[in-house]
Structure formats: C-alpha cells, structure tokens
Design a protein around this motif. Structure first.
Motif, short mmCIF file in Angstrom:
data_model
loop_
_atom_site.label_atom_id
_atom_site.label_comp_id
_atom_site.label_asym_id
_atom_site.label_seq_id
_atom_site.Cartn_x
_atom_site.Cartn_y
_atom_site.Cartn_z
N ARG A 55 0.85 -1.21 0.00
CA ARG A 55 0.00 0.00 0.00
C ARG A 55 0.88 1.26 0.00
NH1 ARG A 55 -2.99 -3.40 3.24
NH2 ARG A 55 -2.05 -2.65 5.16
N LEU A 56 1.92 1.20 0.79
CA LEU A 56 2.83 2.36 0.89
C LEU A 56 3.49 2.63 -0.46
CD1 LEU A 56 4.11 4.40 2.88
CD2 LEU A 56 5.87 2.70 3.33
N LEU A 57 3.91 1.55 -1.11
CA LEU A 57 4.64 1.70 -2.38
C LEU A 57 3.75 2.24 -3.50
CD1 LEU A 57 6.78 -1.50 -2.04
CD2 LEU A 57 7.72 0.75 -2.53
N GLN A 58 2.44 2.14 -3.30
CA GLN A 58 1.55 2.68 -4.33
C GLN A 58 1.64 4.20 -4.43
OE1 GLN A 58 -2.23 1.05 -3.28
NE2 GLN A 58 -1.66 -0.99 -4.02
N TYR A 59 2.22 4.81 -3.40
CA TYR A 59 2.37 6.26 -3.41
C TYR A 59 3.62 6.71 -4.17
CZ TYR A 59 -1.44 6.56 -0.15
OH TYR A 59 -2.67 6.48 0.41
N GLY A 60 4.42 5.75 -4.57
CA GLY A 60 5.65 6.10 -5.28
C GLY A 60 5.35 6.60 -6.68
N ASP A 61 6.25 7.42 -7.17
CA ASP A 61 6.08 7.94 -8.53
C ASP A 61 6.74 7.01 -9.52
OD1 ASP A 61 4.75 10.28 -7.90
OD2 ASP A 61 6.61 11.28 -7.33
N ALA A 62 5.98 6.61 -10.50
CA ALA A 62 6.57 5.83 -11.59
C ALA A 62 7.34 6.79 -12.49
CB ALA A 62 5.47 5.14 -12.37
N ALA A 63 8.06 6.23 -13.41
CA ALA A 63 8.81 7.08 -14.35
C ALA A 63 7.83 7.96 -15.10
CB ALA A 63 9.56 6.20 -15.34
N PRO A 64 8.24 9.18 -15.44
CA PRO A 64 7.34 10.04 -16.21
C PRO A 64 7.04 9.41 -17.57
CG PRO A 64 9.56 10.96 -16.07
CD PRO A 64 9.53 9.78 -15.17
N VAL B 54 10.99 0.60 -20.68
CA VAL B 54 12.42 0.94 -20.73
C VAL B 54 12.68 2.22 -19.92
CG1 VAL B 54 14.27 1.75 -22.27
CG2 VAL B 54 12.92 -0.24 -22.90
N LEU B 55 11.79 3.19 -20.08
CA LEU B 55 11.94 4.43 -19.29
C LEU B 55 11.86 4.13 -17.79
CD1 LEU B 55 9.85 7.12 -21.20
CD2 LEU B 55 12.21 7.35 -20.47
N GLY B 56 10.93 3.25 -17.42
CA GLY B 56 10.77 2.88 -16.01
C GLY B 56 12.02 2.21 -15.46
N LEU B 57 12.56 1.34 -16.27
CA LEU B 57 13.77 0.61 -15.85
C LEU B 57 14.95 1.58 -15.72
CD1 LEU B 57 14.89 -2.14 -15.23
CD2 LEU B 57 15.03 -2.64 -17.65
N VAL B 58 15.11 2.45 -16.72
CA VAL B 58 16.20 3.44 -16.66
C VAL B 58 16.00 4.34 -15.44
CG1 VAL B 58 17.27 5.41 -17.83
CG2 VAL B 58 16.56 3.44 -19.16
N ASN B 59 14.77 4.77 -15.26
CA ASN B 59 14.44 5.66 -14.15
C ASN B 59 14.74 5.02 -12.79
OD1 ASN B 59 13.14 8.14 -13.23
ND2 ASN B 59 11.58 6.78 -12.44
N SER B 60 14.46 3.74 -12.69
CA SER B 60 14.67 3.07 -11.40
C SER B 60 16.16 2.93 -11.09
CB SER B 60 13.99 1.70 -11.37
OG SER B 60 14.76 0.78 -12.08
N GLU B 154 10.22 7.88 -0.49
CA GLU B 154 11.53 8.12 -1.10
C GLU B 154 12.63 7.99 -0.06
OE1 GLU B 154 12.75 8.74 -4.23
OE2 GLU B 154 10.78 8.03 -4.83
N TRP B 155 12.36 8.52 1.10
CA TRP B 155 13.34 8.46 2.19
C TRP B 155 13.58 7.00 2.61
CZ3 TRP B 155 13.74 6.93 7.27
CH2 TRP B 155 14.82 7.47 7.99
N LEU B 156 12.49 6.27 2.75
CA LEU B 156 12.62 4.86 3.17
C LEU B 156 13.36 4.04 2.10
CD1 LEU B 156 9.06 4.19 4.64
CD2 LEU B 156 11.18 4.47 5.92
N LEU B 157 13.01 4.30 0.84
CA LEU B 157 13.68 3.56 -0.24
C LEU B 157 15.17 3.87 -0.25
CD1 LEU B 157 11.07 3.96 -3.11
CD2 LEU B 157 11.72 1.82 -2.01
N LEU B 170 10.82 -1.40 -9.37
CA LEU B 170 10.43 -2.03 -10.64
C LEU B 170 9.12 -2.78 -10.49
CD1 LEU B 170 13.87 -3.33 -11.93
CD2 LEU B 170 12.51 -1.49 -12.89
N LYS B 171 8.97 -3.44 -9.38
CA LYS B 171 7.77 -4.26 -9.19
C LYS B 171 6.54 -3.40 -8.90
CE LYS B 171 5.32 -7.92 -8.47
NZ LYS B 171 4.12 -7.10 -8.45
N GLU B 172 6.67 -2.51 -7.93
CA GLU B 172 5.47 -1.81 -7.45
C GLU B 172 5.20 -0.48 -8.14
OE1 GLU B 172 3.37 -3.20 -5.72
OE2 GLU B 172 4.47 -4.90 -4.89
N MET B 173 6.23 0.15 -8.66
CA MET B 173 5.99 1.46 -9.28
C MET B 173 6.01 1.37 -10.80
SD MET B 173 8.19 3.99 -6.89
CE MET B 173 8.41 3.66 -5.16
N GLU B 174 6.92 0.56 -11.32
CA GLU B 174 7.04 0.51 -12.78
C GLU B 174 6.23 -0.64 -13.39
OE1 GLU B 174 8.23 2.99 -14.07
OE2 GLU B 174 9.53 3.87 -12.56
#
Lengths: 166, 225
Positions: A55-64, B54-60, B154-157, B170-174
C-alpha cells in the motif's frame, strides 16, 4: 525481527507469503499458509507488514511518461546513425583513418627522397661514420698480421716513430 | 485463535492466465522479424510498445536524473544496431531490458556517479503527519498528505540497498511482473519472490524505526515543555 536471522521452516513460506501479497496464491497453498500462520506470530506480522508495504509503495512515482515524440526521436537518431555509417565510418574513426593516410604518404615521400639522394650523391671521402680505415682499426684492436714475430722485428716496431704514417 | 490476516484467510486467487503476455510476445516476434528485414515502421512499433517499460527501468536505476529519456533513446539505438544478431530465442522484451540495464551501468560508470542516498532526516512534523501511512486504515487522502507519504517513501527507499530498492521500484511502481524481473535478473521466479518479500520486510523495518524515533522525539519534546 529480521528475515536474514530467521531460519528453518518459516523460510519455506516466504514464496507463499509473497504470492499472498500479490494475490496469486493458489488454493492448496493458501490452506498450507493459513495453517502455518495460525502457529507462527512472526510470519503473521511479516505478512501483515508486507501487505502494508504494498500500500505504501503505491504512493511512489513511476517514471514520467515518455515525451509524445519519443519514438520519432529514436527513429531520427537511427536514421542519422545509418547515414553516418553509409557515408563511411563514424566521426572519430574517419579522422583516425585520414590521419593514418597522411602519415603513410609523408613516410613514402621521405623514403623516396632518401633513395634518390643516396643514388645521386657520391660517397663521402674519409667518411668516419661509414667505415673505419685500417689505421683507426689498429688503434683499437691489435692487427695480428702486424704483430712482430721475431725479436728484431719487435725492436724495429718499438723504434718506429712514424706512428703508422707512411 | 491467532489473528490470521484476512487477505490470506479469504484468498483463493485465481492464477492469472498468461495469455496476454504470450500474445504480446508473439506480436513482438513478428515485429522483430519485419524489423530485421528492414521494415522501419516495425521497429518504431516496437519502440512504442516498450518505451514506457524501458523508461521505467532506466528511471529506477538512474533515479530520476535528467538523462533518463536520453539513455532510453540510446537503448533503442543499440537494440536497432544489434537487432540483426538477435535470434529470438529469448523474448524481445527480456533482450531489450538487458540492453537497458547494461546501458544504465555504462552511463553510471562514465559519469562516475553512485546511486543517490538520502541522508537528510525529516522533520518531526513531517513524520508525525505521515507516520500512519503504512497502517491499514490510515491512508492519506489530501494531496498534501499524499505528497508527504511520497516523500517518506523516497526516504525509506533510500535506506534500502540498491538491489532491494530497484526490485521494489520495478515491481510496485514501474509495473514489472515477477516473471519479467526473473528474466531481467537471470534469477529463478521463486528467488525473485523471496527477495521481494525480504525487501518489503526491510522497507517496513526502516519505516518502523523512523516511526519509533519520531515518537521518542515527540515524547522528549513534550517532556521538555
């Protein structure tokens, strides 16, 4: 609590717990996991936290999002690279080849001049660098032919004050 | 009886049918074949289909550096140059993602940069506002609260190791699947699952420590008043 310090049977349930977090747990595995969770407070907490992490990770920003012309820009770069390749070699390689050819031409010219010079010019008289004359050689190493073989010969050699000059 | 998480107790999830993935892979295969024959539009279609991943992977890996899009373009350029040698034994996406990872490491090597670390602590106010973010029934709703949670995340990551952070991002955001991650990382699917689960655990561990530290600071401030 730290997974790295845990051992034994709980580790066998990590895959199932991740499946559970993902929502991909199979029915028979769900029964197995549920049985384990009834007995293991640590795993219950870990699973609960893993679910919270999702749930927490859902707040993360994906790549633009890629810019609208992204694929066009890629294709333009490809065409540019292909055009360069068709014209010859890429920039750095091309300048290296040009430098090498200039070097080769200069070396050939220099060699030609050297050959022409040695063919036309007469040999230098008394050239010290080209060869040594017999007198110079004798100064360094004794010529065995000139060594006195008799006592008289030896005395004549000693009395000779011409120092080789005839 | 012990309190079994309700997600598990009631969960008998259907295994997702990987049909869509197979269809996508098949379509990729045909596009690759056409692109190998020199059909430019086929490669452009491949770019469109995979550009976001690819952008997601590069971004991560590069962590939102300004060069993300430029590196992603470079990835496709390299893929195009090597496409003729690609024998399609692996999926195009797997092959492309491996090129992406290599390109990112090349970029980091050339720039001589290390992945960012988050050293700055957050204020007590920020922490007290957001420390409910991981709790079950305390999800922030307002844009301000959501922004705070994003900052916390972001801080925790930043407190995690790079492999843990990248895996979770990669898993949860991308949106990479476990299968895709296994292919990119050359790992067994179950190994990826275990690593993911442990990375989640470490993330929440960092979160718990932050929360505890904020509580202590709050108590100390109250005691001083």
């Amino acid at each position: 609590m730290d997974w790295d310090n845990r051992q034994g049977k709980c580790e066998a349930f990590e895959v199932l717990m991740e499946d559970s977090v993902e929502g991909t747990l199979r029915a028979d595995d769900a029964v197995r996991l549920e049985r384990h969770l009834r007995e293991c407070a640590d795993c219950r907490q870990m699973l609960s936290e893993a679910q919270a992490s999702r749930r927490l990770l859902q707040y993360g920003d994906a790549a633009p999002e890629a810019s609208p012309g992204f694929s066009r820009i890629v294709m333009a770069r490809i065409r540019e690279a292909e055009a360069q390749s068709a014209a010859g070699q890429p920039g750095l390689l091309r300048s290296l080849v040009a430098f090498a050819s200039r070097l080769a031409i200069t070396a050939t010219l220099a060699l030609g001049v050297l050959i022409a010079y040695t063919a036309v010019a007469p040999p230098a008289p008394n050239s010290r660098s080209a060869s040594m004359n017999a007198e110079e050689r004798s100064g360094l190493f004794t010529d065995p032919v000139q060594q006195a073989s008799t006592r008289d010969g030896f005395l004549r050699m000693v009395a000779d004050t011409s120092h080789g000059e005839k | 009886m012990a309190d079994v998480p309700k997600d598990v107790a009631s969960q008998v999830a259907a295994i997702p049918v990987p049909l869509a993935r197979r269809e996508r892979a098949q379509a990729d295969r045909e596009l690759v074949r056409d692109a190998q024959k020199g059909v430019e539009s086929a490669f452009e279609e491949l770019v469109k289909r995979h550009q976001q991943k690819v952008l997601g992977l590069v971004n991560s890996i590069l962590r939102r550096r300004e060069d993300v899009e430029d590196v992603a373009q470079q990835v496709f350029l390299k893929a195009y140059v090597s496409l003729k040698k690609f024998d399609q034994r692996a999926a195009f996406s797997t092959w492309l993602y491996k090129i992406t990872v290599n390109e990112c490491w090349d970029y980091l090597r050339k720039k001589k940069v290390r992945p960012l670390t988050y050293e700055a602590d957050m204020s007590e106010e920020q922490l007290s506002q957001i420390n409910g973010a991981g709790d079950e029934e305390c999800l922030p709703q307002s844009p301000e609260e959501r922004a705070e949670v994003r900052e916390l995340l972001e801080w925790l990551l930043g407190k995690l190791s790079e492999p843990d952070r990248q895996l979770l991002v990669l898993k949860e955001m991308e949106g990479f699947s476990v299968q895709e991650l296994a292919e990119i990382l050359d790992l067994n699917v179950n190994t990826v699952k275990v690593r993911l689960f442990r990375a989640r655990s470490r993330l929440m561990d960092a979160y718990r420590r932050r929360k505890l530290s904020a509580t202590r600071r709050g108590d100390a401030a109250a005691g001083a008043r």
